[in-house]
Scaffold this motif. Sequence first.
Motif, PDB file in Angstrom:
ATOM      1  N   TYR A 150       0.893  -1.272   0.095  1.00 59.73           N
ATOM      2  CA  TYR A 150      -0.008   0.078  -0.044  1.00 59.73           C
ATOM      3  C   TYR A 150       0.979   1.259  -0.023  1.00 59.73           C
ATOM      4  CZ  TYR A 150      -3.279   3.555   1.567  1.00 59.73           C
ATOM      5  OH  TYR A 150      -3.823   4.702   1.619  1.00 59.73           O
ATOM      6  N   HIS A 172       2.847   1.831  -3.525  1.00 57.85           N
ATOM      7  CA  HIS A 172       1.845   2.057  -4.401  1.00 57.85           C
ATOM      8  C   HIS A 172       2.373   1.627  -5.933  1.00 57.85           C
ATOM      9  CE1 HIS A 172      -0.763   4.717  -2.149  1.00 57.85           C
ATOM     10  NE2 HIS A 172       0.131   5.407  -1.958  1.00 57.85           N
ATOM     11  N   GLY A 173       2.689   0.306  -5.863  1.00 63.87           N
ATOM     12  CA  GLY A 173       3.355  -0.185  -7.027  1.00 63.87           C
ATOM     13  C   GLY A 173       4.701  -0.038  -7.396  1.00 63.87           C
ATOM     14  N   ASN A 174       5.443   1.047  -6.924  1.00 68.68           N
ATOM     15  CA  ASN A 174       6.756   1.396  -7.284  1.00 68.68           C
ATOM     16  C   ASN A 174       7.688   0.549  -6.536  1.00 68.68           C
ATOM     17  OD1 ASN A 174       9.256   2.835  -7.331  1.00 68.68           O
ATOM     18  ND2 ASN A 174       8.401   4.547  -7.136  1.00 68.68           N
ATOM     19  N   SER A 210      10.539   1.734  -4.208  1.00 67.07           N
ATOM     20  CA  SER A 210       9.930   2.167  -2.855  1.00 67.07           C
ATOM     21  C   SER A 210       9.946   0.941  -2.082  1.00 67.07           C
ATOM     22  CB  SER A 210       8.586   2.918  -2.833  1.00 67.07           C
ATOM     23  OG  SER A 210       8.815   4.023  -3.478  1.00 67.07           O
ATOM     24  N   GLN A 211       9.166  -0.108  -2.791  1.00 66.29           N
ATOM     25  CA  GLN A 211       9.002  -1.446  -1.821  1.00 66.29           C
ATOM     26  C   GLN A 211      10.456  -2.142  -1.407  1.00 66.29           C
ATOM     27  OE1 GLN A 211       5.909  -2.872  -1.238  1.00 66.29           O
ATOM     28  NE2 GLN A 211       7.436  -4.407  -0.117  1.00 66.29           N
TER      29      GLN A 211
END
Length: 183
Positions: free
Chosen positions: A62, A65-67, A70-71
Amino acid sequence: MLLAGLAAKMLSKMLNDESAFLWTAVSTCICLQVRSGSTVLKSLLRVLGTCLGAGLGLLGVYIAHGNGTSQMLIVPIVVFALKFFEMEMQYAGAVAVYSYGLLTSAAAFNHIDVALVRTASVLTGVAIAIVVSIFVAPDRATDSFRALEKSGLDALADAVAGAAAALAAEGGLDAGSGILPSS
């Protein structure tokens, strides 16, 4: 184990997902211990780890956001936090790290449903392990086995003592050699 396998197969049929069978059966086999108390403790730790890992994984997905970048920045933070509480969480920490990794990996390929089916399957396997441990194979069976084991070991000790006494009577064994107990 047969009951666990049947319940796991029923779950996989209900979910139309063959991987559910594997996760349910593996969770049941891992959680079943010799004593009911041990089974319940290991099962609760597995539930804690699975839910914590899945929750952190969903939170990470969450936040990112699909990045992908970032993950990947979130992963070391989560792993460090779980490692920090490793002693308190025992087995649950390892399960949480695995569940987190599985969920975030599945989410990276838009297969978050796989991770959620795994979570449901693990929880089902844990429930089966607890039911089997308490109602199908309770501690009384373990106590009976331990009593039989003790009587077998006692019989073995008597046989060895008898053989040593027979050897000593024939003169083939020195009674002062320390093998026979002194009278």
